[in-house]
Design a protein around this motif. Sequence first.
Motif, PDB file in Angstrom:
ATOM      1  N   GLY A  80       0.808  -1.217   0.000  1.00 28.19           N
ATOM      2  CA  GLY A  80       0.000   0.000   0.000  1.00 28.19           C
ATOM      3  C   GLY A  80       0.840   1.267   0.000  1.00 28.19           C
ATOM      4  N   ARG A  81       2.156   1.109  -0.156  1.00 30.21           N
ATOM      5  CA  ARG A  81       3.032   2.284  -0.145  1.00 30.21           C
ATOM      6  C   ARG A  81       3.708   2.439  -1.501  1.00 30.21           C
ATOM      7  N   ILE A  82       4.055   3.671  -1.825  1.00 32.98           N
ATOM      8  CA  ILE A  82       4.915   3.936  -2.963  1.00 32.98           C
ATOM      9  C   ILE A  82       6.331   3.992  -2.389  1.00 32.98           C
ATOM     10  N   ILE A  83       7.330   3.638  -3.181  1.00 35.48           N
ATOM     11  CA  ILE A  83       8.697   3.646  -2.653  1.00 35.48           C
ATOM     12  C   ILE A  83       9.039   5.008  -2.061  1.00 35.48           C
ATOM     13  N   SER A  84       9.487   4.988  -0.828  1.00 32.14           N
ATOM     14  CA  SER A  84       9.834   6.234  -0.157  1.00 32.14           C
ATOM     15  C   SER A  84      11.260   6.166   0.344  1.00 32.14           C
ATOM     16  N   VAL A  85      11.891   7.335   0.452  1.00 26.31           N
ATOM     17  CA  VAL A  85      13.255   7.385   0.968  1.00 26.31           C
ATOM     18  C   VAL A  85      13.297   8.360   2.136  1.00 26.31           C
ATOM     19  N   PRO A  86      14.227   8.165   3.074  1.00 22.85           N
ATOM     20  CA  PRO A  86      14.376   9.147   4.146  1.00 22.85           C
ATOM     21  C   PRO A  86      14.927  10.456   3.586  1.00 22.85           C
ATOM     22  N   THR A  87      14.547  11.547   4.188  1.00 21.70           N
ATOM     23  CA  THR A  87      15.043  12.846   3.738  1.00 21.70           C
ATOM     24  C   THR A  87      15.457  13.642   4.971  1.00 21.70           C
ATOM     25  N   GLY A  88      16.032  14.802   4.729  1.00 14.87           N
ATOM     26  CA  GLY A  88      16.347  15.697   5.833  1.00 14.87           C
ATOM     27  C   GLY A  88      17.834  15.823   6.104  1.00 14.87           C
ATOM     28  N   LEU A  89      18.142  16.643   7.087  1.00 12.72           N
ATOM     29  CA  LEU A  89      19.545  16.965   7.375  1.00 12.72           C
ATOM     30  C   LEU A  89      20.359  15.747   7.796  1.00 12.72           C
ATOM     31  N   ALA A  90      19.674  14.708   8.307  1.00 16.44           N
ATOM     32  CA  ALA A  90      20.403  13.522   8.749  1.00 16.44           C
ATOM     33  C   ALA A  90      21.184  12.897   7.600  1.00 16.44           C
ATOM     34  N   LEU A  91      20.763  13.191   6.369  1.00 13.84           N
ATOM     35  CA  LEU A  91      21.419  12.583   5.211  1.00 13.84           C
ATOM     36  C   LEU A  91      22.671  13.346   4.788  1.00 13.84           C
ATOM     37  N   ALA A  92      22.780  14.599   5.210  1.00 10.46           N
ATOM     38  CA  ALA A  92      23.916  15.408   4.766  1.00 10.46           C
ATOM     39  C   ALA A  92      25.215  14.731   5.177  1.00 10.46           C
ATOM     40  N   GLY A  93      26.140  14.647   4.226  1.00  8.67           N
ATOM     41  CA  GLY A  93      27.426  14.030   4.505  1.00  8.67           C
ATOM     42  C   GLY A  93      27.436  12.521   4.364  1.00  8.67           C
ATOM     43  N   ARG A  94      26.312  11.945   3.922  1.00 14.55           N
ATOM     44  CA  ARG A  94      26.217  10.497   3.858  1.00 14.55           C
ATOM     45  C   ARG A  94      26.256   9.977   2.421  1.00 14.55           C
ATOM     46  N   VAL A  95      26.611   8.699   2.306  1.00 15.23           N
ATOM     47  CA  VAL A  95      26.534   8.006   1.023  1.00 15.23           C
ATOM     48  C   VAL A  95      25.444   6.948   1.191  1.00 15.23           C
ATOM     49  N   LEU A 136      10.049  10.232   5.716  1.00 11.92           N
ATOM     50  CA  LEU A 136       9.980   9.469   4.467  1.00 11.92           C
ATOM     51  C   LEU A 136       9.200  10.255   3.417  1.00 11.92           C
ATOM     52  N   ARG A 137       9.728  10.243   2.202  1.00  9.21           N
ATOM     53  CA  ARG A 137       9.025  10.903   1.105  1.00  9.21           C
ATOM     54  C   ARG A 137       8.984   9.959  -0.086  1.00  9.21           C
ATOM     55  N   PRO A 138       7.844   9.896  -0.774  1.00 11.21           N
ATOM     56  CA  PRO A 138       7.785   9.065  -1.985  1.00 11.21           C
ATOM     57  C   PRO A 138       8.770   9.592  -3.025  1.00 11.21           C
ATOM     58  N   ILE A 139       9.389   8.682  -3.764  1.00 10.60           N
ATOM     59  CA  ILE A 139      10.415   9.144  -4.705  1.00 10.60           C
ATOM     60  C   ILE A 139       9.808   9.856  -5.910  1.00 10.60           C
ATOM     61  N   GLU A 140       8.569   9.521  -6.241  1.00  7.17           N
ATOM     62  CA  GLU A 140       7.915  10.224  -7.353  1.00  7.17           C
ATOM     63  C   GLU A 140       7.029  11.304  -6.757  1.00  7.17           C
ATOM     64  N   GLN A 141       7.242  12.533  -7.184  1.00  8.40           N
ATOM     65  CA  GLN A 141       6.441  13.655  -6.689  1.00  8.40           C
ATOM     66  C   GLN A 141       6.023  14.501  -7.876  1.00  8.40           C
ATOM     67  N   ASP A 142       4.933  15.230  -7.688  1.00 10.64           N
ATOM     68  CA  ASP A 142       4.536  16.161  -8.737  1.00 10.64           C
ATOM     69  C   ASP A 142       5.487  17.349  -8.744  1.00 10.64           C
ATOM     70  N   GLY A 193      17.155  10.649  -5.271  1.00 12.20           N
ATOM     71  CA  GLY A 193      17.979  11.825  -4.961  1.00 12.20           C
ATOM     72  C   GLY A 193      17.158  13.102  -5.016  1.00 12.20           C
ATOM     73  N   THR A 194      16.263  13.180  -6.009  1.00 13.64           N
ATOM     74  CA  THR A 194      15.440  14.383  -6.150  1.00 13.64           C
ATOM     75  C   THR A 194      14.486  14.516  -4.964  1.00 13.64           C
ATOM     76  N   ALA A 195      13.933  13.392  -4.496  1.00 16.28           N
ATOM     77  CA  ALA A 195      13.035  13.463  -3.336  1.00 16.28           C
ATOM     78  C   ALA A 195      13.790  14.004  -2.120  1.00 16.28           C
ATOM     79  N   MET A 196      15.049  13.582  -1.965  1.00 13.95           N
ATOM     80  CA  MET A 196      15.849  14.098  -0.845  1.00 13.95           C
ATOM     81  C   MET A 196      16.102  15.592  -1.009  1.00 13.95           C
ATOM     82  N   ALA A 197      16.387  16.001  -2.257  1.00  9.34           N
ATOM     83  CA  ALA A 197      16.677  17.414  -2.516  1.00  9.34           C
ATOM     84  C   ALA A 197      15.432  18.275  -2.315  1.00  9.34           C
TER      85      ALA A 197
END
Lengths: 526, 188
Positions: A92-107, A128-134, A253-257
Motif C-alpha cells: 500500500g506504499r509507494i517507494i519512499s526514501v528518508p530525507t532531511g539533514l540527517a542525510l547530509a554528509g552520507r553516502v 519518508l518521502r515518496p520518490i515520485e512527486q509532482d 535523490g530528487t526526493a531528498m533534494a
Amino acid sequence: MELHPSEVTSILKKEIEGFQAATATESVGTVLQVGDGVARVYGLDDCMMSELLEFPGGVYGMALNLEEDNVGCVLLGDASKVKEGDTVRSTGRIISVPTGLALAGRVVNALGQPLDGKGPIQSGEEDLRPIEQDAPNVIERQPVKEPMMTGIKAIDSMIPIGRGQRELIIGDRQTGKTALILDAIINQKKTGGGDPANPDQVICVYVAVGQKQSTVVDVQRRLEAAGAMPYTIIVNASASDEASMQFIAPYAGTAMAERFRDAGRHVLIAYDDLTKQAAAYRQVMLLLRRPPGREAFPGDIFNLHSRLLERAAKLADNAHELNPGKYSAGGGSLTALPVVETQEGDVSAYIPTNVISITDGQIFLESNLFFSGVRPAVNVGISVSRVGGSAQTPAMKKVAGGLRINLAQYRELEAFAQFGSDLDAATQQALNRGARLVELLKQGQYQPLDNADQIVSIFAGTSGKLDRLPVDRIQDFEKGFVESMKLNHPDLMEELNGWKTQWSDEIAERVGKAVDEFLARFEAAA
Amino acid sequence: MALPAAASRYARALFEAAREQDALDRVAADLRSLEAMVAEPQVAAWLADPRVESRRKQALLERALGGRLSTLTAGLLAVLGRRSRQALLPFLPRAFQDLLDRHQGRLRGTVESALPLDDEARRGLEAALSRATGLEVRLEPRHVPELLGGVRVTLGSTRYDGSVRGRLERVRRRLQTADLGAAASSDA
C-alpha cells in the motif's frame, strides 16, 4: 546509536499487549515467473502503479506493469531469494526514501540505506518521502534570479547558471564532466561556510548512476578533502547494482533534494549520468516486454527524463501561502545538472537530443579541446544557458559581455590564419585577443574561483591590456594578479563578490589601474 | 495459477453454450469427472505431448469416457481434437468452474489452519465471509501446521490473516522498523 534494553522491552510490551488484536487483511499474489531482476505475479488485484511489493526474504519489488491477469514488477534486491510460487504481499506504499539533514554528509543507495558504514540514518517515519512527486505548478514558480556560481570562469562568465535552472552537461567520456560537477559542488562551500544547518548553505546531492564503484569512492574522497562532504548527499546506484536501483536513483535523490527546496533552501543536484539511467530503464522495460521504440528505448523514455527534470524549480516567494500543505517556506530552489554522455561527440543521438530539449541550456565538453589543453574543455560556440543571464551578477555580466563574441571571432579567424598569409591589423588583433582569452579561461581542477577573482581576470583580458603579453605567460600573470588584488584591494574584491555590485566607471578605473601596475611589475620581473 | 489465454476462451465458449441450453449443471458435472482424470500429471503430460498424434489422443479419450459425457462436453472434446488443443484440457475444468462461480455469485477460497478444522467451524467462517462479501463463499480447508495457531483465509487475492505465524511476522516487521527514540520518549 545507543540501544537501551528498556526501550526494546517497552516496544515488546506494546506488541504483546496488542497481540490478540484483529486479523490483518492484505492483498497477496503468487510469483509466476522470476528472472533477470523482474518478476511476474499472479493476483494482487488492487495493486497500484509503482506500488512497493514485499517478497519473502525481505526483498522488495516495484509494480510497473499492471496487466489483465498479472502484475509485472522489478525486484529491488537479491533476486536469487525469490522463487516461483512465493507469496507476494502488497504494502500500500509507494517507494519512499528518508530525507532531511540527517542525510547530509552520507553516502546512501537508491532506497536511502547507508553505504558508508557510518551507522543508520537518524530519521523517522515522518521524514519518508515518496520518490515520485509532482513538479511545482505554474503559479508556484518564478523565473530564476539568483546565480548558482560554479566557480569556473568559462561557465560563470559565458554560460551562467541560475538557481532553479536545469543545465545539461554533455560530452564524450573523459572530457571532464564529473570534474566540472565536483568543482561546482566544492564552490558551494562559499555560500554558507560548509555548515548544512546554515540556511544560506546550498545543499548538494550527487546521484551516481551506473558509475564504477571506484569513481564514486574517488568523488567522496575529493569532496571530503575539499571540505564539501558535510553539505553533500551522495546517492549511489553503481554499475553492479540492479538495473531497477539505477533507474530509481535519480528520483530518490530528487526526493531528498526537494525536502530542502520545499523548506525555502537552495539545492544543487547532479545526475551522473542520465544515459546510464536510460539504459537501465530500457533493460527493465524490455524484460517486462514493453514494446521497444527508437534505439530499443521504451516509448516513455522522454517522460522518464522530463518528469524528473521538471522537479527542478525556483519556487515563488509566496509558495508556502499558495500551497501550505507542500511548502513550509517560499523562495527555495532546486538546480539540476544532468549529465549525458555522447559517443564521438554525437549530440544528435536519441537521449542527448531528448535531454537537450528538456533542459534550459547545455554545457558541451569536447574531447578535441580537452586534449589540446583547454581545460575545462567547454565548447563556447554550442554551449548556451537559456535563462541564466538574468541571474548573472551585474558586474560579471558587464565585464564578460564581449567575451563570447571575441571567442567566436577567434575560432572563425583561427581557421584562416592557418594559411599564414598576410593578415590585416584588425584580424591580427582579434587573433591575439582570442588566444589570450582562451588561455585566461583555462582553469585547474578543484580550484573554483570567487566571483571577484573571475571578474578582475576576465576584465584584464577583455580590456585588451594583456594583448602584449606572451600567450604562455598569461596563466602566471592571472595567478599573480588575483593574489595581488586580494592583498592590495581587499575592499574592492569584497565589493565585487557581492551579488548586487554594479560595474561602475569608478570600479573599472580602479581595476584597470591595478592591472596596469601589476603588468608593469610582472613584465619587469621577467 | 494463471491460465493459458486460450483455455479461458474455450471455457467461455463452452460456458455460454451450456447456459443457452440450460445445461450448466450437467456440463459442470462432466468437467468435474474429467478433472479427476486429467489432474494426474502423467495424463496431463501425455495430453501435451506433441509426439502423440491428435487422432490417437482423441480415440483414447473417447474410449475412456465412452458415452458418459453430455453432448456439449463431447462436442468440446471433438473441437479440441480437431484443433490439436488437447493440452488445454487440464486447465478447462478450473476455468469453467471460475465462470460458473461468478455466474452464480459464488466465491471460492481456501482456509488454512494449524489444526484440522471441523465442518462446523468452516461453515461458520463461510457464513461470516458470505455476509461480509455479499457472495456465497466456499472454503476449501487445508491443514498447515506451520501456522502454529489460528486460521488464514485467502479469497481471490485478498488474504485475511488471523494466524499466530502472521501475527509473529507482523511483530517482527514492527520491531525491525520501530523508532526506538520515539518509543523511549513516549514512555517517559
